[in-house]
Design an enzyme around this catalytic site. Structure first.
Site, PDB file in Angstrom:
ATOM      1  N   PHE A   1       1.086  -1.368  -0.054  1.00 28.10           N
ATOM      2  CA  PHE A   1       0.115  -0.117   0.033  1.00 28.10           C
ATOM      3  C   PHE A   1       1.243   1.708  -0.269  1.00 28.10           C
ATOM      4  CE2 PHE A   1      -2.159  -3.820   1.854  1.00 28.10           C
ATOM      5  CZ  PHE A   1      -3.251  -3.215   1.669  1.00 28.10           C
TER       6      PHE A   1
ATOM      7  N   LYS B   1      -6.315  -4.941  -2.076  1.00 27.26           N
ATOM      8  CA  LYS B   1      -5.441  -3.399  -2.644  1.00 27.26           C
ATOM      9  C   LYS B   1      -6.274  -3.167  -3.432  1.00 27.26           C
ATOM     10  CE  LYS B   1      -2.205  -1.646  -3.896  1.00 27.26           C
ATOM     11  NZ  LYS B   1      -1.972  -0.441  -3.806  1.00 27.26           N
TER      12      LYS B   1
ATOM     13  N   ASN C   1      -7.682   1.114  -3.277  1.00 26.30           N
ATOM     14  CA  ASN C   1      -7.658   1.670  -4.498  1.00 26.30           C
ATOM     15  C   ASN C   1      -8.872   2.160  -5.383  1.00 26.30           C
ATOM     16  OD1 ASN C   1      -4.584   1.736  -4.573  1.00 26.30           O
ATOM     17  ND2 ASN C   1      -4.665   0.701  -5.702  1.00 26.30           N
TER      18      ASN C   1
ATOM     19  N   ALA D   1      -9.821  19.189  -4.949  1.00 20.56           N
ATOM     20  CA  ALA D   1     -10.881  18.797  -6.331  1.00 20.56           C
ATOM     21  C   ALA D   1     -10.000  19.151  -7.423  1.00 20.56           C
ATOM     22  CB  ALA D   1     -12.304  20.429  -6.336  1.00 20.56           C
TER      23      ALA D   1
ATOM     24  N   GLY E   1      -3.557  10.112 -11.066  1.00 27.88           N
ATOM     25  CA  GLY E   1      -2.411   9.514 -12.021  1.00 27.88           C
ATOM     26  C   GLY E   1      -1.900   8.803 -11.439  1.00 27.88           C
TER      27      GLY E   1
ATOM     28  N   CYS F   1      -0.950   3.204 -10.331  1.00 24.13           N
ATOM     29  CA  CYS F   1      -1.800   2.152  -9.887  1.00 24.13           C
ATOM     30  C   CYS F   1      -3.180   2.432  -9.863  1.00 24.13           C
ATOM     31  CB  CYS F   1      -1.084   1.889  -8.329  1.00 24.13           C
ATOM     32  SG  CYS F   1       0.584   2.172  -7.785  1.00 24.13           S
TER      33      CYS F   1
ATOM     34  N   LYS G   1      -4.513   1.946 -13.434  1.00 20.95           N
ATOM     35  CA  LYS G   1      -4.283   0.364 -13.727  1.00 20.95           C
ATOM     36  C   LYS G   1      -4.915  -0.623 -12.968  1.00 20.95           C
ATOM     37  CE  LYS G   1      -0.554  -1.505 -12.337  1.00 20.95           C
ATOM     38  NZ  LYS G   1      -0.718  -2.751 -11.307  1.00 20.95           N
TER      39      LYS G   1
ATOM     40  N   LYS H   1       2.313  12.954  -9.011  1.00 23.60           N
ATOM     41  CA  LYS H   1       2.142  14.039  -8.329  1.00 23.60           C
ATOM     42  C   LYS H   1       3.606  14.446  -7.643  1.00 23.60           C
ATOM     43  CE  LYS H   1       2.282  10.394  -5.339  1.00 23.60           C
ATOM     44  NZ  LYS H   1       1.929   9.141  -3.942  1.00 23.60           N
TER      45      LYS H   1
ATOM     46  N   ARG I   1       4.490   8.073 -14.981  1.00 26.23           N
ATOM     47  CA  ARG I   1       3.172   7.149 -15.121  1.00 26.23           C
ATOM     48  C   ARG I   1       1.787   7.497 -15.141  1.00 26.23           C
ATOM     49  NH1 ARG I   1       6.004   1.248 -12.363  1.00 26.23           N
ATOM     50  NH2 ARG I   1       6.055   3.266 -11.174  1.00 26.23           N
TER      51      ARG I   1
HETATM   52  P1  NAD Z   1       8.581  -1.023 -11.389  1.00 25.91           P
HETATM   53  O1  NAD Z   1       8.516  -0.607 -12.879  1.00 25.91           O
HETATM   54  O2  NAD Z   1       8.939   0.229 -10.355  1.00 25.91           O
HETATM   55  O3  NAD Z   1       9.820  -1.777 -10.713  1.00 25.91           O
HETATM   56  C1  NAD Z   1       9.582  -3.400 -11.255  1.00 25.91           C
HETATM   57  C2  NAD Z   1      11.252  -3.655 -11.085  1.00 25.91           C
HETATM   58  O4  NAD Z   1      11.674  -4.878 -10.901  1.00 25.91           O
HETATM   59  C3  NAD Z   1      11.556  -3.582 -12.776  1.00 25.91           C
HETATM   60  O5  NAD Z   1      13.089  -2.638 -12.393  1.00 25.91           O
HETATM   61  C4  NAD Z   1      12.035  -4.507 -13.713  1.00 25.91           C
HETATM   62  O6  NAD Z   1      13.220  -3.904 -14.192  1.00 25.91           O
HETATM   63  C5  NAD Z   1      12.751  -5.744 -12.379  1.00 25.91           C
HETATM   64  N1  NAD Z   1      12.348  -6.797 -12.925  1.00 25.91           N
HETATM   65  C6  NAD Z   1      11.411  -7.171 -14.540  1.00 25.91           C
HETATM   66  N2  NAD Z   1      11.916  -8.304 -14.506  1.00 25.91           N
HETATM   67  C7  NAD Z   1      12.405  -8.897 -13.419  1.00 25.91           C
HETATM   68  C8  NAD Z   1      13.079 -11.398 -12.912  1.00 25.91           C
HETATM   69  N3  NAD Z   1      12.509 -11.551 -13.348  1.00 25.91           N
HETATM   70  N4  NAD Z   1      14.032  -9.753 -11.958  1.00 25.91           N
HETATM   71  C9  NAD Z   1      14.326  -9.397 -11.576  1.00 25.91           C
HETATM   72  N5  NAD Z   1      13.916  -8.282 -11.087  1.00 25.91           N
HETATM   73  C10 NAD Z   1      12.936  -8.224 -12.607  1.00 25.91           C
HETATM   74  O7  NAD Z   1       7.433  -1.456 -10.719  1.00 25.91           O
HETATM   75  P2  NAD Z   1       6.820  -1.516  -9.376  1.00 25.91           P
HETATM   76  O8  NAD Z   1       6.582   0.467  -9.532  1.00 25.91           O
HETATM   77  O9  NAD Z   1       7.434  -1.233  -8.322  1.00 25.91           O
HETATM   78  O10 NAD Z   1       5.625  -1.345  -9.325  1.00 25.91           O
HETATM   79  C11 NAD Z   1       5.507  -3.195  -8.668  1.00 25.91           C
HETATM   80  C12 NAD Z   1       4.118  -3.662  -7.829  1.00 25.91           C
HETATM   81  O11 NAD Z   1       3.970  -3.373  -7.146  1.00 25.91           O
HETATM   82  C13 NAD Z   1       3.467  -3.670  -9.860  1.00 25.91           C
HETATM   83  O12 NAD Z   1       2.446  -4.949  -9.255  1.00 25.91           O
HETATM   84  C14 NAD Z   1       2.509  -2.286  -8.767  1.00 25.91           C
HETATM   85  O13 NAD Z   1       1.022  -2.387  -9.266  1.00 25.91           O
HETATM   86  C15 NAD Z   1       2.558  -3.028  -7.809  1.00 25.91           C
HETATM   87  N6  NAD Z   1       2.726  -2.038  -6.455  1.00 25.91           N
HETATM   88  C16 NAD Z   1       3.250  -0.262  -6.625  1.00 25.91           C
HETATM   89  C17 NAD Z   1       2.791   0.476  -6.293  1.00 25.91           C
HETATM   90  C18 NAD Z   1       3.897   2.505  -5.957  1.00 25.91           C
HETATM   91  O14 NAD Z   1       3.922   2.710  -5.982  1.00 25.91           O
HETATM   92  N7  NAD Z   1       4.819   1.990  -7.348  1.00 25.91           N
HETATM   93  C19 NAD Z   1       2.317   0.471  -5.027  1.00 25.91           C
HETATM   94  C20 NAD Z   1       2.279  -0.097  -4.316  1.00 25.91           C
HETATM   95  C21 NAD Z   1       1.615  -1.767  -5.602  1.00 25.91           C
END
Ligand code: NAD
Length: 484
Positions: free
Chosen positions: A160, A223, A227, A271, A276, A279, A282, A339, A346
């Site tokens: 989260f 989750k 969201n 408001a 954006g 997450c 998506k 933000k 993204r």
């Molecule tokens: P991200 O794209 O920043 O990071 C993912 C990383 O994994 C990348 O650096 C990529 O190169 C690496 N990767 C891909 N395949 C790999 C492998 N086989 N071995 C090792 N590394 C590998 O994504 P993120 O923002 O960190 O989000 C990750 C997940 O967490 C997503 O599912 C997202 O929905 C969820 N999430 C994100 C947030 C957020 O604020 N960014 C918050 C909560 C949950």
């Protein structure tokens, strides 16, 4: 909880989530090996540099590396072999069909399967409901034949954290949700124990998080539902803002007064241009698709999506109504990141707004304190400060609520422009101050001023009476001129 401290952890994927998880678990005392396949990121992380903007994370990274409790590798084999628990933090970005692209997760799960023995696998990626069981089967398929008789233990552990406050959110959460049918859930709870007890240096034992143990599907749904609720709350207030504008009401005062009701609460009730980031859209789309697959039309969720899309178009519409023709106009855009506090573009509203402006023939110059390029939009000029971005501009649109924008010298900004229109897409500036600085000031929802701070709310609530004209104060606590 079983005793497993300190634990040996592997974190697969070192992006926003994985790096925060790895550095934070090292901070609370575990030994963490984080895997990253992007060699540019890997080099940077090994050198103690976070390859994206996340306040506070670099300090944790440096101290984890220096203490020898954190290391980075490109080898899943090395990391998993030595670990007790494996955290999957690989992304599942939205694919061209609007559903999560699971290929990276599939590949990571297969690599884990080929080396796993009795480690617990914890999924932190946001994937469709049922995803944990799918992942378990992929890991299981990848296991050597001699180990296939023992099913892999997989725990769903949604994350989260918010970008911009990621380390604080991870180290001091309100809840830790673990979903599994397997007894191994206790091994993961033990890994979280320093966080659950807030017993690490800098912990806050007075506000311990709640541990929720549940099924994988329920954990995944928590989750999505969280969201979806946040997105709907913002779209709700934006819907109200658009009605306020038409009936002559002030949405700033409406949402401030609504938020005083503890059943409603003040957060996510501001408001503006809308939400954006990687997450919300998506996850909302995914929840809608899941519901539709189950033959249910989630009308409220679809409306939340539609209202958010409309807010992004609304700001360009406002500009067009005031300037008439956008062809050849110079527009200054303040803020690009989705933000404040991050450099993440993204699903950033600014990118869509820039695209619309360019399509309409405007010349756009933007400034953001952290963003240095906008992929795919070569026509956008990037200035080194807000004043340069405003040079000869016909209008300014404020898109991201960076605190430094609240302290701009607006008289100076106005003097650099040829026009006088300022559209405050975040309702964060004081309208009177803006008018006195020579601007034609517009915001979203006819607000006379931004929503008051929590602090002011509680002060005012103590007094028991609020005059909304006293609340010409930015949500970052800057006192502005109260409207006459
Ligand atoms: P991200 O794209 O920043 O990071 C993912 C990383 O994994 C990348 O650096 C990529 O190169 C690496 N990767 C891909 N395949 C790999 C492998 N086989 N071995 C090792 N590394 C590998 O994504 P993120 O923002 O960190 O989000 C990750 C997940 O967490 C997503 O599912 C997202 O929905 C969820 N999430 C994100 C947030 C957020 O604020 N960014 C918050 C909560 C949950």
């Amino acid at each position: 909880m079983t005793d497993a401290l300190p634990a040996r952890l592997a974190v697969i994927g070192s992006g926003y989530v994985g790096t925060t998880v790895a550095a934070s678990f090292a901070h609370v005392g575990h030994h963490v090996t984080a895997v990253e396949i992007d060699h540019h990121k890997l080099r940077s992380l090994r050198a103690g540099r976070v390859p994206f903007r996340e306040p506070g994370l670099e300090a944790l990274l440096e101290s984890g590396l220096a203490a020898g409790r954190l290391r980075f590798t490109d080898s899943t084999l090395d990391a998993v072999t030595e670990a007790d628990v494996v955290f999957l933090c690989v992304g599942a970005p939205m694919g061209s069909d609007g559903r999560p692209d699971m290929r990276m997760l599939d590949s990571a799960a297969r690599s884990i399967g080929s080396v796993i023995t009795d480690q617990v696998v914890v999924n932190k990626s946001t994937i469709p409901v049922g995803g944990a069981r799918w992942l378990a089967s992929i890991v299981q398929d990848g296991r050597p034949a001699r180990l296939r008789a023992n099913p892999v233990a997989l725990v769903s552990n949604p994350e989260f954290l918010r970008e911009g406050t990621a380390t604080t959110d991870f180290l001091h959460p309100q809840r830790v949700v673990l979903g599994s049918d397997d007894i191994a859930i206790e091994r993961v709870a033990a890994v979280y124990r320093p966080i659950l007890e807030q017993s690490f240096p800098g912990g806050r034992p007075e506000s311990r998080p709640v541990l929720v143990r549940t099924s994988p599907e329920t954990a995944e749904m928590v989750k999505f539902a969280s969201n979806a609720f946040l997105a709907t709350k913002v779209s709700f207030v934006n819907e109200i803002a658009n009605i306020c504008e038409r009936v002559g009401a002030d949405v700033g005062a409406v949402s401030m007064a609504m938020g005083l009701d503890p059943r409603i609460g003040p957060r996510f009730l501001e408001a503006g241009i809308g939400w954006g980031g990687s997450c919300l859209a998506k996850d909302l789309k995914e929840l809608i698709a899941t519901a539709e697959q189950c033959d249910y039309q989630p009308e409220l969720l679809a409306a939340a999506m539609a209202v958010n899309g409309r807010q992004r178009r609304l700001v360009v519409k406002k500009l067009q109504e005031r300037l008439r023709v956008l062809q050849g106009r110079r527009i200054c855009v303040l803020g690009l990141a989705f933000k404040a506090g991050t450099d993440d573009l993204r699903d950033a509203p600014a990118v869509e707004i820039l695209r619309q402006l360019i399509e309409k023939g405007a010349f756009v110059t933007a400034f953001d304190p952290t963003v240095r390029s906008v992929p795919g939009l070569a026509d956008v000029g990037l200035a080194h400060d807000a004043y340069q971005a405003a040079d000869e501009a016909d209008a300014v649109i404020l898109v991201t609520q960076w605190p430094e924008f609240l302290d701009l010298d607006f008289g100076k900004l106005r003097s650099r422009m040829r026009g006088d229109l300022f559209i405050d897409g975040r309702n964060c500036l004081d309208p009177v101050k803006m008018t006195l600085s020579g601007f034609r000031y517009e915001c979203i929802g006819g607000s006379i001023g931004p929503v008051a701070t929590d602090h002011e709310r509680s002060d005012a609530a103590d007094v028991g009476e609020i005059d909304v004209t006293d609340f010409a104060t930015t949500s970052n606590g800057h006192k502005g001129l109260a409207p006459a």
